[in-house]
Design a protein around this motif. Structure first.
Motif: not given
Lengths: 313, 336
Positions: B60-63, B69-71, B90-92, B97-102
């Protein structure tokens, strides 16, 4: 059951002397084949039994033995397999007939521990020479197996598999159609070429496998009990097919069914098992090899007669 | 032996009604199995519901998309569960990205290698080498990830990977994936060690899948003049497709969820850089490194990351199913 000889050759007295065989004996085959292959004259090594020598041999086996480790599965086979005829291997289970068949196109290479000694000459070349490529041997010498084993692909892809593998560049559709026509399957499957080969009946699958084998235009077809998993009608179709195919291919067929051997083959080799009492070693031996009509009507060996009349085995 | 008897007939055979013991045991067993079997739904639901409600104020806070998509990631100190009171950002995206590329690096490196190893063990290795080889592979799968992490951090990165990264940077540093400076730890280092970690599980499964491939079809291909390689490529691989995808998914699952080794090797920064040579963080590693000192608001942030991680693995699973279903049919996999 009287065997029906497929060639209407007159059963002339078997020529005793080597090389002097009457030209009529294998004429049907000779006229169809003989693309520059010199006529076989080396029959002098054959034991002077009352066998009719093979005139135009596609395979020439000299003292061929197949071992699995130290176990001799089949030993000291000396025989010639005629071109453009059907040769049947018969005999009780464990006599090494399938083993011998599989060593003709080096399928036994895939069995760990298997080794072949002796000379196995195919069209003048030793199949087991060190510089021979087994894949090339198998391309020329096709094989049909006991259980129909189409790939889990479409009917079209099954037939096209071999040509594609061997870099066929030409009319693949035409080749597939022609191969399926030759096995009499085209009219049955022409509207469902995209369907899986596994959707066909057992007999159709086996004919598909034969179409797949002949699509690479081999020289020889080895058939390892091709009808043992089929019903009688499908069996009959395959047997008819074998008759048609022998004008183009030399065929070697292993069968447990003696009537089948009598119906389809021109020559029959009878194998049996010799048991060594000291070591308990069971070794397959060639007992008798001759014209099918002779094997079934007037065999030279008592063991052959016992087997073909059903008294043994 | 004679079967004629002059004895009187024995007691008549027992009736068709079941004996008492089974009348009790059978329904009890059925209930027990039914409960344990359906409990997977309950466990899954409980987990999803709990983490999602905990994370809800953050979304709710970030959408939700703002969160994905927040960085930037700055934990706030609020104790309230009202999003209006939240002070953090809070941007994940950096961690996604880290999880995806590793994970991608790991699977891209491990899958071809695993196929080669499995094929070697099954088809080419001398018979007496096969058993020891497959035991070794399975033993490698049992090495705890912390050991891989330590070995990677203290030996592999300084001795092998850093020089390799330096060479890579000097050679392809202009390309956005390989921009310097070189640190050592980073996405690529974590991905490479992950590849080594997931290699055994993929190899072991692929080996099993290849081993059960029907011999008669291989023989058919050999009889048409196929070489070993061609049999592998055109017969074994297509019909083992779904098994290979399954093995890859297990490997990918492990790579995505792997925490401790990644934490040690990825460099742990909250800033985001696309270059594989840079340091970053993965979702699992971030949760592990932050939860101890997290404020109540921060915990909610980490819960949100957990939800994202769960969604991520779900997407991978669905994609794998679709892949098996689509391509498996075309390739002629018998299992589809």
């Amino acid at each position: 059951m009287t065997p029906s000889p497929t060639q209407t050759e007159e059963r002339t007295a078997p020529p005793a002397g080597p090389g002097a065989a009457g030209p009529a004996a294998d004429s049907a085959a000779d006229s169809a084949a003989a693309e520059g292959t010199p006529p076989e004259e080396s029959t002098a090594t054959q034991p002077a039994e009352e066998q009719e020598p093979v005139q135009d041999a596609v395979f020439d086996l000299q003292d061929v033995s197949v071992r699995y480790g130290s176990f001799i599965a089949v030993g000291d086979i000396t025989m010639k397999v005629p071109r453009h005829q059907v040769t049947a291997f018969i005999g009780p289970s464990g006599c090494g007939k399938s083993t011998l068949l599989r060593c003709l196109n080096r399928m036994n290479d895939l069995v760990p521990g298997a080794s072949v000694t002796g000379e196995l000459i195919y069209n003048g070349e030793n199949v087991y020479a060190p510089d021979v490529d087994p894949a090339e041997v198998r391309r020329r010498i096709g094989m049909v197996f006991q259980k129909p084993n189409p790939f889990p692909k479409s009917i079209y892809e099954n037939v096209a598999f071999g040509p594609r593998l061997n870099g066929f560049s030409g009319d693949l559709d035409g080749l597939v159609q022609q191969s399926l026509e030759r096995v009499g399957l085209w009219s049955e499957v022409k509207d469902k070429l995209k369907e899986s080969g596994h959707a066909l009946s057992g007999g159709q699958q086996q004919r598909l496998c034969i179409a797949r084998a002949i699509a690479v235009e081999p020289d020889v077809l080895l058939m390892d009990e091709p009808c043992s998993a089929l019903d009688p009608i499908a069996t009959l179709k395959i047997e008819d097919l074998i008759h048609q195919l022998k004008s183009t291919y030399s065929i070697v067929i292993v069968t447990h069914n003696m009537q089948q051997a009598a119906r389809v083959s021109d020559r029959t080799a009878f194998f049996s098992v010799n048991i060594d009492d000291h070591q308990g070693m069971r070794t397959g031996r060639l007992v008798e090899y001759d014209r099918t009509t002779k094997i079934f009507n007037n065999p030279a060996q008592q063991r052959t007669e016992d087997y073909v009349t059903g008294r043994f085995g | 032996m004679s079967v004629i008897t002059d004895q009187k007939p024995q007691d008549p055979p027992p009736g068709l009604r079941s004996r008492k013991r089974r009348r009790v045991a059978d329904p009890a067993f059925r209930w027990f199995v039914t409960i344990t079997g359906t409990s997977v739904f309950i466990i899954l639901a409980a987990m999803v519901v709990r983490t999602t409600t905990e994370a809800w104020p953050i979304f709710q806070h970030q959408g939700f998309f703002g969160f994905l998509t927040g960085d930037r990631w700055v934990s706030g100190g609020s104790r309230s569960d009202d999003p209006a009171d939240f002070t953090g950002v809070y941007g994940a995206w950096p961690f996604i990205y880290g999880t995806l590329v590793t994970a991608l690096i790991a699977i891209v490196l491990a899958l071809p290698l695993a196929l080669c190893i499995a094929f070697y063990i099954n088809q080419l290795a001398p018979r007496r080498l096969r058993k020891p080889l497959s035991y070794t592979v399975e033993m490698l799968a049992a090495v705890p990830s912390i050991v891989f992490g330590m070995w990677g951090l203290f030996w592999l990165v300084p001795n092998v990977l850093r020089p390799f990264f330096e060479w890579l940077e000097s050679w392809a540093g202009g390309f956005f994936l390989f921009e310097g400076p070189v640190f050592g730890p980073g996405y690529l280092a974590a991905g490479i060690v992950l590849a080594i970690m997931i290699l055994p599980i993929i190899t072991a499964i692929v080996r099993e899948v290849i081993a059960v491939n029907p011999m008669d079809q291989q023989n058919a291909a050999y009889a048409l003049g196929a070489t070993r390689f061609e049999v592998m490529r055109k017969v074994i691989l297509p019909s083992s497709f779904s098994g290979i995808v399954g093995a890859s998914m297990l490997g990918l699952g492990r790579a995505v969820g792997e925490t401790i080794a990644v934490m040690m090797l990825i460099g742990s920064t909250k800033s985001w850089d696309s270059s594989l040579l840079q340091r970053g963080d993965s979702m699992a590693a971030l949760i592990a490194s932050l939860f101890k000192e997290a404020t109540p608001e921060g915990v909610r942030g980490l819960m949100a990351i957990g939800v994202a991680l769960f969604l991520f693995t779900m997407v991978i699973n669905v994609a794998a199913r679709l892949l098996v279903w689509r391509i498996g049919r075309v390739a002629g996999d018998a299992a589809v």
